[in-house]
Design an enzyme around this catalytic site. Sequence first.
Site, PDB file in Angstrom:
ATOM      1  N   ASP A  41       0.837  -1.211   0.000  1.00  0.00           N
ATOM      2  CA  ASP A  41       0.000   0.000   0.000  1.00  0.00           C
ATOM      3  C   ASP A  41       0.868   1.255   0.000  1.00  0.00           C
ATOM      4  OD1 ASP A  41      -1.880   2.100   0.785  1.00  0.00           O
ATOM      5  OD2 ASP A  41      -3.227   0.454   1.292  1.00  0.00           O
ATOM      6  N   SER A  86      -7.401   4.403  -0.322  1.00  0.00           N
ATOM      7  CA  SER A  86      -7.183   2.953  -0.334  1.00  0.00           C
ATOM      8  C   SER A  86      -8.486   2.192  -0.506  1.00  0.00           C
ATOM      9  CB  SER A  86      -6.509   2.500   0.966  1.00  0.00           C
ATOM     10  OG  SER A  86      -5.209   3.006   1.034  1.00  0.00           O
ATOM     11  N   ASP A 269       2.369   2.525   3.376  1.00  0.00           N
ATOM     12  CA  ASP A 269       1.527   3.703   3.133  1.00  0.00           C
ATOM     13  C   ASP A 269       1.531   4.664   4.319  1.00  0.00           C
ATOM     14  OD1 ASP A 269      -0.862   5.196   1.965  1.00  0.00           O
ATOM     15  OD2 ASP A 269      -1.771   4.367   3.772  1.00  0.00           O
TER      16      ASP A 269
HETATM   17 ZN   LIG Z   1      -3.693   2.574   0.051  1.00  0.00          ZN
END
Ligand SMILES: [Zn+2]
Length: 470
Positions: A41, A86, A269
């Site tokens: 991510d 996300s 992330d």
């Molecule tokens: Zn993400």
Amino acid sequence: MTRLLLALSLLFTLAGPLHAQRAPNAPAEDGPTNVILMIPDGFGPASVTMARDFLRWRDGTTELPYDSLHVGSSRTFSAKSRITDSAAGGTALATGVKTYNGAIAVDTTKRPVGTLLEGAQRQGLATGLVATSRITHATPAVFSSHVPDRDQENEIARQQLNKEIDVLLGGGRRHFLPETMANSARNDERNLFETARRKGYQIVETANELSQTNTAPLLGLFSDGHMAYEIDRDQTQQPSLATMTETAIDALSDTREGYFLMVEGSRIDHAGHANDAAAHLHDIFAFNEAVNVALDAAHRDENTLVVIVSDHETGGLTLGRNRNGEGIYSWHPDALADVTASSAAIADSIRAHRSSNADPTTVRQRIADTLTRLTGVSDLSDERLDRLVDVEGKYTLGKAVSPIVNREALVGWTSHAHTAVDVSLYAYGPGANRFVGNHDNTYVSEALADLLDLNLTSVTEALRTTEASE
Ligand SMILES: [Zn+2]
């Protein structure tokens, strides 16, 4: 003769692109038995270079585990924004449908859309989700629940346990405990650990407990909230992403013929949001180890397709920046090697000094010493030290720490949010050639569904029939 040539050239034209970019609805004669979809991510193009440059500086390593598997790139925009979150990015990867930011596997009208995991279950495959965030966080959630708002994590947890997913490993205990228990984030009396036990799940909560099992159904929740950043992780308490991935693969392989597993390197992330280059780097390395585990499994059985793709870039990371107004043709990975804690953890230490009873001069010195000990930066300007002593706000202190290291490393960030750039796409195993090229993120889901012969449209119809009868 002319007709033969025409036929041949037509055949060539038709056959040419087949090995590279077959339409997603073409038959999957080369489909895999197992799919491991790995989502780092917030892992953008500069993150790849950062990790590789660091390793080359440290020990001469020139290749990341997925460098040779690079097949293309993915466009990440959502239905309502050039910059996805996300939830929408994950929904596109999980369902093949573009939606609004914040949506968990629902379309722009907030109706549920079928996911790869649900399609895999209907096809009789074993399924698993592994993440270093709360298991109820956006990316694992989009495969296993349907809610209009990503913040509905209590409901996401409830739906996840109703799904009979074979393996769930990550953080987020707080959404499984009843409100009367310490550290619960629920607002009802549901004890989802009890629900899981009734359903036959084995429940583990520490690295040691995880090491003693590899059978499904398995629920492993190793922290109340997100699991620790890799750079801060207490290895005796929380398992690594690689260990979780290995256990999941073992358990799923023994459960049924064929499996679908999603593995998320979630906190790459979060470090991007915090502009924390060292934490970003260490979570990438943890993800890389998990990739090695997945690729080992794929090499062993030759029936496993591993696809690696991020949902978006985070932070606008770049390598190289102006210092004192002047551009410099360099960046310094060595400056990141001296950092031994995340900016969030360093901020916690600084906060502890600030709340002590020592006199202001001592507090100031202790903060400077802590910063030097945990980042290697010793020539801190008065102005920057002032900020560490005075700045208020829960996340603001962490955001005052990160730039100190970034400046040393000549690393730049443009944002504390996500950015719109394309992200890299990697694939290995049967069907890997289907991912060659620059694709919309929805294509990843379409191609995977096709390769596994899943019908997500009928999953969506079934979900909506259930929804209508509720
Ligand atoms: Zn993400």
